[in-house]
Write an enzyme that holds these catalytic residues in place. Structure first.
Site, mmCIF file in Angstrom:
data_model
loop_
_atom_site.group_PDB
_atom_site.id
_atom_site.type_symbol
_atom_site.label_atom_id
_atom_site.label_comp_id
_atom_site.label_asym_id
_atom_site.label_seq_id
_atom_site.Cartn_x
_atom_site.Cartn_y
_atom_site.Cartn_z
ATOM 1 N N ARG A 76 18.856 -2.270 13.545
ATOM 2 C CA ARG A 76 17.320 -2.647 13.281
ATOM 3 C C ARG A 76 17.430 -4.255 13.477
ATOM 4 O O ARG A 76 17.996 -5.507 12.710
ATOM 5 C CB ARG A 76 16.821 -2.113 12.200
ATOM 6 C CG ARG A 76 15.135 -2.827 11.883
ATOM 7 C CD ARG A 76 14.093 -2.583 12.696
ATOM 8 N NE ARG A 76 13.967 -1.213 13.045
ATOM 9 C CZ ARG A 76 12.882 -0.283 13.873
ATOM 10 N NH1 ARG A 76 12.690 -0.979 14.623
ATOM 11 N NH2 ARG A 76 13.544 0.862 13.705
ATOM 12 N N ARG A 102 20.229 1.680 24.252
ATOM 13 C CA ARG A 102 20.952 0.190 22.875
ATOM 14 C C ARG A 102 20.986 1.108 22.092
ATOM 15 O O ARG A 102 22.084 0.454 21.133
ATOM 16 C CB ARG A 102 19.703 0.506 22.179
ATOM 17 C CG ARG A 102 18.492 1.246 21.710
ATOM 18 C CD ARG A 102 17.820 1.115 21.340
ATOM 19 N NE ARG A 102 16.495 2.126 21.176
ATOM 20 C CZ ARG A 102 15.746 1.962 19.850
ATOM 21 N NH1 ARG A 102 15.165 -0.114 19.508
ATOM 22 N NH2 ARG A 102 14.565 2.944 19.765
ATOM 23 N N HIS A 172 14.546 -6.820 23.835
ATOM 24 C CA HIS A 172 13.702 -6.226 22.520
ATOM 25 C C HIS A 172 13.322 -7.158 21.847
ATOM 26 O O HIS A 172 13.933 -6.567 20.138
ATOM 27 C CB HIS A 172 13.958 -4.964 22.243
ATOM 28 C CG HIS A 172 12.379 -4.343 21.622
ATOM 29 N ND1 HIS A 172 12.568 -4.948 19.632
ATOM 30 C CD2 HIS A 172 11.715 -3.468 21.095
ATOM 31 C CE1 HIS A 172 11.175 -4.629 19.241
ATOM 32 N NE2 HIS A 172 10.960 -3.295 20.316
ATOM 33 N N ASP A 216 0.163 -4.825 17.138
ATOM 34 C CA ASP A 216 1.778 -4.262 18.988
ATOM 35 C C ASP A 216 1.241 -4.534 20.844
ATOM 36 O O ASP A 216 0.685 -3.841 20.549
ATOM 37 C CB ASP A 216 2.024 -2.971 18.516
ATOM 38 C CG ASP A 216 2.922 -2.215 19.325
ATOM 39 O OD1 ASP A 216 2.951 -1.342 19.054
ATOM 40 O OD2 ASP A 216 3.905 -2.971 19.675
ATOM 41 N N GLU A 275 8.912 -9.924 23.049
ATOM 42 C CA GLU A 275 9.888 -8.867 23.928
ATOM 43 C C GLU A 275 9.540 -9.675 25.022
ATOM 44 O O GLU A 275 8.488 -9.504 25.836
ATOM 45 C CB GLU A 275 9.934 -7.759 23.615
ATOM 46 C CG GLU A 275 10.552 -7.617 22.673
ATOM 47 C CD GLU A 275 9.200 -6.353 21.926
ATOM 48 O OE1 GLU A 275 9.364 -4.669 22.447
ATOM 49 O OE2 GLU A 275 8.380 -5.952 21.051
#
Ligand code: TA6
Length: 303
Positions: A76, A102, A172, A216, A275
């Site tokens: 994270r 990832r 990201h 978002d 991002e």
């Protein structure tokens, strides 16, 4: 704990005295960079930048206090690589969000100290047979990271197969901020965005973006530059992109942070994701034998 022989082999082949060494942190191998311009840490798993601190600056990249470093588990924070799809897979809800690279194994293929003292590390995704289940294409994926007074990432997709491929992707990036209540994102005004919190409705941005709740948004057809103003730390982070037409702005705020469970106590107050990618209408198609390079460069200015 990674095998000491692996660490020794990496340091012998790719270490740079006084600039770059490979260490074990938890269950993962990290590339630790310290040069005349900055410090940085990059996990080999996912080729994930976890920190970048230009000399004289506060950390630029945010990492959760609850981040864990275990093989196969996404970390994270930092700069996760979302590829070959961004977000949920369009057809398969059993596929991992943000693609499968990832938390996958990458290898170091090149390291160098550049003329101005920056450190360049080139990572390549290790081809695993289980990847074919998600992505039945012959594709090479490489990430070039250059650590200096700026941080530059170039994500290169090479189509080695016999048919054209279409990908969506993003770097990201989680940015560290002094206080989310005192930031603004500029450069996205007048762009259309997809609002992931309002039934994926398409809207148009009218102002610089301030954050006082969950956000978002997937901005489309964006310009190659935007910036993050961090009043608390009296700085501006300039974001310059190449071959990117999408920008995502995300902060989970309180409730989503609780659902995620690894944002750390009050972590949402100290971070903002901006991002860089090619998402939704901006997906890219790559012809046989061709390649695509998604690039971003971060530069910090004290104001
Ligand atoms: O980039 C924004 C986003 O797609 C959000 O919707 C949220 O899911 C975030 O990525 C984090 O995703 P992750 O899979 O890393 O928990």
């Amino acid at each position: 704990m990674p095998d000491q022989q692996i660490l020794d082999a990496l340091n012998n082949q790719f270490g740079i005295d006084g600039q770059l060494q490979f260490k074990a942190v938890g269950g993962l191998i990290m590339a630790e960079v310290t040069n005349e311009h900055a410090q940085a840490t990059i996990a080999l798993q996912g080729a994930q930048v976890l920190s970048w601190i230009p000399n004289g600056q506060q950390p630029v990249i945010w990492l959760s206090d609850d981040a864990t470093f275990m093989p196969g588990k996404s970390i994270r924070g930092g700069i996760p690589v979302c590829w070959p799809w961004f977000g949920a897979h369009l057809e398969r809800d059993d596929y991992p969000a943000h693609g499968f690279v990832r938390a996958a194994d990458w290898e170091v293929i090149e390291t160098s100290m550049l003329d101005a003292g920056q450190t360049k590390i080139v990572f390549r995704l290790l081809q695993q047979k289980e990847h074919a289940a998600f992505w039945p294409h012959s594709t090479e994926l490489e990430l070039q990271v250059t650590v200096g007074a700026t941080l530059e990432l170039n994500l290169i997709t090479r189509n080695k197969g016999a048919e054209a491929i279409t990908i969506s992707q993003a770097l990201h990036s989680y940015f560290a901020v002094d206080d989310i209540g005192q930031v603004a994102v500029k450069g996205l005004e007048d762009c259309q965005f997809i609002d992931a919190l309002d039934d994926w409705q398409r809207k148009v941005e009218t102002n610089p973006i301030s954050i006082d709740a969950e956000i978002d948004r997937i901005y489309q057809s964006t310009q190659p530059a935007c910036l993050l103003e961090d009043t608390g730390w009296q700085r501006r982070i300039n974001i310059e992109t190449t071959s990117s037409r999408s920008t995502v702005v995300w902060n989970p705020w309180v409730d989503k942070s609780a659902r995620l469970g690894d944002m750390g106590e009050g972590g949402y107050l100290k971070m903002l994701c901006i991002e860089t990618g090619n998402i939704a209408d901006d997906r890219v198609s790559i012809a046989v034998g061709e390649e695509h390079c998604l690039g971003v460069c971060y530069r910090v200015e004290s104001v």
